[in-house]
Design an enzyme around this catalytic site. Structure first.
Site, PDB file in Angstrom:
ATOM      1  N   LYS A  25      -3.603 -14.960  -5.435  1.00 23.99           N
ATOM      2  CA  LYS A  25      -4.441 -14.638  -6.597  1.00 23.99           C
ATOM      3  C   LYS A  25      -3.512 -14.229  -7.736  1.00 23.99           C
ATOM      4  O   LYS A  25      -2.319 -13.986  -7.500  1.00 23.99           O
ATOM      5  CB  LYS A  25      -5.449 -13.533  -6.270  1.00 23.99           C
ATOM      6  CG  LYS A  25      -4.820 -12.179  -6.011  1.00 23.99           C
ATOM      7  CD  LYS A  25      -5.896 -11.137  -5.906  1.00 23.99           C
ATOM      8  CE  LYS A  25      -5.304  -9.769  -5.684  1.00 23.99           C
ATOM      9  NZ  LYS A  25      -6.294  -8.723  -5.591  1.00 23.99           N
ATOM     10  N   CYS A  36      -5.306  -9.387   3.376  1.00 26.44           N
ATOM     11  CA  CYS A  36      -6.409  -8.535   3.834  1.00 26.44           C
ATOM     12  C   CYS A  36      -7.644  -9.284   4.307  1.00 26.44           C
ATOM     13  O   CYS A  36      -7.999  -9.219   5.475  1.00 26.44           O
ATOM     14  CB  CYS A  36      -6.775  -7.545   2.735  1.00 26.44           C
ATOM     15  SG  CYS A  36      -5.461  -6.358   2.436  1.00 26.44           S
ATOM     16  N   GLU A  71      -7.759   2.287   2.261  1.00 34.11           N
ATOM     17  CA  GLU A  71      -7.331   2.001   0.894  1.00 34.11           C
ATOM     18  C   GLU A  71      -8.088   0.781   0.358  1.00 34.11           C
ATOM     19  O   GLU A  71      -8.198  -0.221   1.047  1.00 34.11           O
ATOM     20  CB  GLU A  71      -5.809   1.739   0.880  1.00 34.11           C
ATOM     21  CG  GLU A  71      -5.244   1.477  -0.484  1.00 34.11           C
ATOM     22  CD  GLU A  71      -5.701   2.523  -1.495  1.00 34.11           C
ATOM     23  OE1 GLU A  71      -5.472   3.715  -1.276  1.00 34.11           O
ATOM     24  OE2 GLU A  71      -6.313   2.144  -2.515  1.00 34.11           O
ATOM     25  N   PHE A  81     -16.973 -11.430  -7.662  1.00 36.31           N
ATOM     26  CA  PHE A  81     -16.780 -12.176  -6.404  1.00 36.31           C
ATOM     27  C   PHE A  81     -17.767 -13.324  -6.210  1.00 36.31           C
ATOM     28  O   PHE A  81     -18.070 -13.685  -5.084  1.00 36.31           O
ATOM     29  CB  PHE A  81     -16.800 -11.219  -5.195  1.00 36.31           C
ATOM     30  CG  PHE A  81     -15.530 -10.415  -5.112  1.00 36.31           C
ATOM     31  CD1 PHE A  81     -14.492 -10.808  -4.286  1.00 36.31           C
ATOM     32  CD2 PHE A  81     -15.347  -9.295  -5.907  1.00 36.31           C
ATOM     33  CE1 PHE A  81     -13.306 -10.097  -4.237  1.00 36.31           C
ATOM     34  CE2 PHE A  81     -14.165  -8.573  -5.873  1.00 36.31           C
ATOM     35  CZ  PHE A  81     -13.140  -8.980  -5.031  1.00 36.31           C
ATOM     36  N   GLY A 125     -14.139 -21.394  -5.754  1.00 31.82           N
ATOM     37  CA  GLY A 125     -12.728 -21.740  -5.826  1.00 31.82           C
ATOM     38  C   GLY A 125     -12.213 -22.361  -4.547  1.00 31.82           C
ATOM     39  O   GLY A 125     -12.962 -23.032  -3.816  1.00 31.82           O
ATOM     40  N   VAL A 136       0.830  -1.212   0.000  1.00 34.28           N
ATOM     41  CA  VAL A 136       0.000   0.000   0.000  1.00 34.28           C
ATOM     42  C   VAL A 136       0.864   1.261   0.000  1.00 34.28           C
ATOM     43  O   VAL A 136       0.638   2.180  -0.796  1.00 34.28           O
ATOM     44  CB  VAL A 136      -0.957  -0.017   1.214  1.00 34.28           C
ATOM     45  CG1 VAL A 136      -1.609   1.331   1.419  1.00 34.28           C
ATOM     46  CG2 VAL A 136      -2.026  -1.080   1.002  1.00 34.28           C
ATOM     47  N   ASN A 148     -14.495  -5.233   2.837  1.00 30.84           N
ATOM     48  CA  ASN A 148     -13.793  -6.522   2.737  1.00 30.84           C
ATOM     49  C   ASN A 148     -14.670  -7.676   3.220  1.00 30.84           C
ATOM     50  O   ASN A 148     -14.652  -8.761   2.641  1.00 30.84           O
ATOM     51  CB  ASN A 148     -12.482  -6.475   3.536  1.00 30.84           C
ATOM     52  CG  ASN A 148     -11.370  -5.833   2.720  1.00 30.84           C
ATOM     53  OD1 ASN A 148     -11.589  -5.438   1.574  1.00 30.84           O
ATOM     54  ND2 ASN A 148     -10.193  -5.714   3.290  1.00 30.84           N
TER      55      ASN A 148
HETATM   56  N1  LIG Z   1      -1.997  -5.265   0.578  1.00 30.98           N
HETATM   57  C1  LIG Z   1      -3.184  -4.831   0.194  1.00 30.98           C
HETATM   58  O1  LIG Z   1      -3.703  -5.199  -0.859  1.00 30.98           O
HETATM   59  C2  LIG Z   1      -3.940  -3.842   1.032  1.00 30.98           C
HETATM   60  C3  LIG Z   1      -5.053  -3.195   0.491  1.00 30.98           C
HETATM   61  C4  LIG Z   1      -5.743  -2.268   1.275  1.00 30.98           C
HETATM   62  C5  LIG Z   1      -5.327  -2.019   2.569  1.00 30.98           C
HETATM   63  N2  LIG Z   1      -4.259  -2.691   3.089  1.00 30.98           N
HETATM   64  C6  LIG Z   1      -3.845  -2.355   4.457  1.00 30.98           C
HETATM   65  O2  LIG Z   1      -2.722  -1.480   4.390  1.00 30.98           O
HETATM   66  C7  LIG Z   1      -1.813  -1.743   5.479  1.00 30.98           C
HETATM   67  C8  LIG Z   1      -0.437  -2.070   4.918  1.00 30.98           C
HETATM   68  O3  LIG Z   1      -0.537  -3.258   4.173  1.00 30.98           O
HETATM   69  P1  LIG Z   1       0.645  -3.774   3.229  1.00 30.98           P
HETATM   70  O4  LIG Z   1       0.133  -4.974   2.527  1.00 30.98           O
HETATM   71  O5  LIG Z   1       1.175  -2.627   2.457  1.00 30.98           O
HETATM   72  O6  LIG Z   1       1.715  -4.200   4.334  1.00 30.98           O
HETATM   73  P2  LIG Z   1       3.227  -4.654   4.122  1.00 30.98           P
HETATM   74  O7  LIG Z   1       3.505  -5.643   5.181  1.00 30.98           O
HETATM   75  O8  LIG Z   1       3.450  -5.008   2.681  1.00 30.98           O
HETATM   76  O9  LIG Z   1       4.061  -3.320   4.390  1.00 30.98           O
HETATM   77  C9  LIG Z   1       4.150  -2.702   5.633  1.00 30.98           C
HETATM   78  C10 LIG Z   1       5.485  -1.963   5.686  1.00 30.98           C
HETATM   79  O10 LIG Z   1       5.534  -1.171   6.874  1.00 30.98           O
HETATM   80  C11 LIG Z   1       6.873  -1.184   7.328  1.00 30.98           C
HETATM   81  N3  LIG Z   1       6.919  -0.742   8.740  1.00 30.98           N
HETATM   82  C12 LIG Z   1       6.523  -1.400   9.846  1.00 30.98           C
HETATM   83  N4  LIG Z   1       6.732  -0.632  10.936  1.00 30.98           N
HETATM   84  C13 LIG Z   1       7.260   0.552  10.506  1.00 30.98           C
HETATM   85  C14 LIG Z   1       7.675   1.745  11.136  1.00 30.98           C
HETATM   86  N5  LIG Z   1       7.609   1.884  12.451  1.00 30.98           N
HETATM   87  N6  LIG Z   1       8.169   2.739  10.380  1.00 30.98           N
HETATM   88  C15 LIG Z   1       8.258   2.600   9.033  1.00 30.98           C
HETATM   89  N7  LIG Z   1       7.871   1.486   8.371  1.00 30.98           N
HETATM   90  C16 LIG Z   1       7.375   0.471   9.089  1.00 30.98           C
HETATM   91  C17 LIG Z   1       7.325  -2.617   7.113  1.00 30.98           C
HETATM   92  O11 LIG Z   1       8.734  -2.732   7.115  1.00 30.98           O
HETATM   93  C18 LIG Z   1       6.692  -2.910   5.736  1.00 30.98           C
HETATM   94  O12 LIG Z   1       7.590  -2.574   4.695  1.00 30.98           O
HETATM   95  C19 LIG Z   1      -2.467  -2.862   6.274  1.00 30.98           C
HETATM   96  O13 LIG Z   1      -3.213  -2.316   7.312  1.00 30.98           O
HETATM   97  C20 LIG Z   1      -3.364  -3.539   5.270  1.00 30.98           C
HETATM   98  O14 LIG Z   1      -4.459  -4.192   5.882  1.00 30.98           O
HETATM   99  C21 LIG Z   1      -3.549  -3.563   2.351  1.00 30.98           C
END
Ligand SMILES: NC(=O)c1ccc[n+]([C@@H]2O[C@H](COP(=O)([O-])OP(=O)(O)OC[C@H]3O[C@@H](n4cnc5c(N)ncnc54)[C@H](O)[C@@H]3O)[C@@H](O)[C@H]2O)c1
Length: 448
Positions: free
Chosen positions: A327, A266, A154, A255, A259, A11, A214
């Site tokens: 996916k 998420c 997001e 959706f 599957g 994200v 979600n």
């Molecule tokens: N992945 C998706 O498709 C998606 C979609 C919508 C919302 N989200 C939400 O967004 C959030 C992030 O998800 P993601 O998939 O990007 O996570 P991710 O695990 O890919 O990335 C999180 C990042 O945060 C960093 N981090 C942790 N602590 C930190 C700190 N103190 N300072 C700086 N960086 C730090 C980690 O090193 C990592 O790189 C979650 O809450 C998730 O539920 C994810």
């Protein structure tokens, strides 16, 4: 605008790159040195279509920067996005330690008004906790700096993240102050063609909206999986049922593909977190619990079909497996059904040769070392390299390159012509005509 994005994962990196693309000056911060060092060299931590080019262009144009130091970049920022992970805690509730840790760090370095944006998926009430953490640190420094915390969940999908971010169906903003709402509106107005697509609401409403979205999508998936399993028992073809209901505009086609269950970072954690939120409010969320339960069972469905055909002891058998990511379009294997299927096949004594267009590197790191050391699992770099001498193909993830493969070539290569299809990719009639035994989800009636 001057923007800081804290957390450079799926994200954070997409958010940072897309805001930079619109001309903002963006600095992405992460605590992971390796990630930041690699980003300085143009090496991305994740696979996401189009992201590498977008990052490269914006770095070259000096709009996108990377650092490990929050302290160096907070000063002068108009907006500070929190995009760190919110993994499930031991009891399934969202673990907020990273979000609240970042809030404290912001409070330690904030000097001027800024809008702090909760981009991470966080439970109702988190913005209040973030506000309190920042205020505690400002009070320690005896500063009367003002700030606003807003919620901006997001909705991007991995695999189509850039498109989703650049052209969102809607932008949800939860804000308590007009000033913060206006700044957010200015930031996003170039992303949506219609101003009505920016939906401004209360902070708690926005936090709840993300979990509700979600949960609704996960409910559709689990519901359709339940129907598919019933179709198998009743001798009904679920594909016909899917088309029959999807054409009803009140239901729609998205959706409702049966599957092997939903995975990823998420849906599984967000459904769990909402169930825990309900528990804490002394409410029994029976639908959400059923959605989760069906999904956990569904991940075993394809393996059950394998056992139905061959029995519980699969020693001496080798299976080809297509698709490891949860996916298509992503390398993300978090909570992927492939992990359960691999585990079950190997526990039953089988060997597996697996291919995925994007996840091979992650699979090598994440899957148990002993599977590789003891020859239970081999990963290959080419989709037809899985076949020589296999007893069956197990299709788990519907990557496009599996849509219309060269079946004749597969027949030449495979020892036995059997396909277990967890994504209902192929027409049973065609499969039978080609001489394959074809077993899929909810279509036993057509399997001959
Ligand atoms: N992945 C998706 O498709 C998606 C979609 C919508 C919302 N989200 C939400 O967004 C959030 C992030 O998800 P993601 O998939 O990007 O996570 P991710 O695990 O890919 O990335 C999180 C990042 O945060 C960093 N981090 C942790 N602590 C930190 C700190 N103190 N300072 C700086 N960086 C730090 C980690 O090193 C990592 O790189 C979650 O809450 C998730 O539920 C994810």
């Amino acid at each position: 605008m001057k923007i800081v994005v804290i957390g450079t994962g799926y994200v954070g990196l997409v958010t940072g790159a897309c805001f930079a693309e619109r001309g903002n000056k963006v600095t992405c911060v992460d605590i992971d040195d390796t990630k930041i060092n690699n980003l300085h060299k143009g090496i991305l931590p994740i696979y996401e279509p189009g992201l590498e080019d977008l990052v490269k262009t914006n770095v070259e144009q000096e709009r996108l920067f990377f650092t490990t130091s929050i302290a160096d970049v907070i000063d002068g920022a108009d907006l500070i996005f929190i995009a760190v992970g919110t993994p499930p805690g031991e009891d399934g509730s969202a673990d907020l330690q990273y979000v609240l840790g970042v809030a404290s760090d912001i409070g330690k370095h904030l000097t001027d008004y800024a809008v702090i944006v909760d981009k991470s998926t966080v439970p109702v009430g988190t913005a209040d906790a973030v506000t309190a953490k920042i205020q505690v640190e400002l009070d320690k420094r005896k500063l009367d700096t003002t700030f606003d915390v807003v919620s901006n969940p997001e909705f991007l999908k991995e695999g189509a993240a850039i498109e989703d971010f650049m052209r969102p169906d809607r932008v949800v903003i939860g804000a308590a102050s007009d000033k913060a709402a206006e700044i957010m509106n200015d930031l996003y107005k170039s992303f949506v063609p219609n101003y009505q697509d920016i939906i401004i609401m209360g902070i708690r409403d926005a936090e709840m909206t993300k979990y509700t979205a979600n949960s609704m999508l996960a409910t559709k998936i689990s519901f359709m999986n339940e129907i598919a399993n019933l179709c198998d028992i009743l001798g009904v073809d679920v594909e016909n049922v899917r088309q029959g209901i999807g054409s009803d505009r009140r239901i729609g086609f998205s959706f409702i593909y049966p599957g092997c269950g939903y995975g990823g970072s998420c849906f599984p954690k967000d459904i769990q977190a909402l169930i825990r939120t309900a528990n804490s409010a002394n409410y029994d969320a029976i639908i959400l619990k059923a959605v989760e339960q069906r999904n956990n069972l569904q991940k075993y469905r394809l393996f059950e079909k394998i056992v139905d055909r061959y029995g519980k002891d699969l020693s001496g058998m080798t299976f080809a497996l297509w698709g490891l990511s949860f996916k298509p379009g992503t390398d993300d294997m978090r909570e992927a059904p492939s992990k359960i299927i691999l585990h079950e096949l190997i526990a039953a004594g089988a060997k597996v040769v697996a291919y995925d267009p994007a996840s091979i590197e992650i699979a090598r790191k994440e899957l148990p070392k002993e599977w590789f050391e003891h020859g239970h699992l081999k990963l290959v770099e080419h989709q037809y390299e899985v076949f020589p001498d296999v007893d069956a193909l197990v299709l788990v993830t519907d990557w496009k390159s599996f849509n219309t493969p060269d079946f004749e070539r597969m027949k030449d290569l495979m020892k036995s012509h059997v396909i277990f299809d967890g994504r209902n990719q192929y027409q049973p009639k065609l499969m039978h005509k080609l001489g394959f035994s074809y077993l899929s989800i909810g279509r036993d009636a057509t399997n001959g």
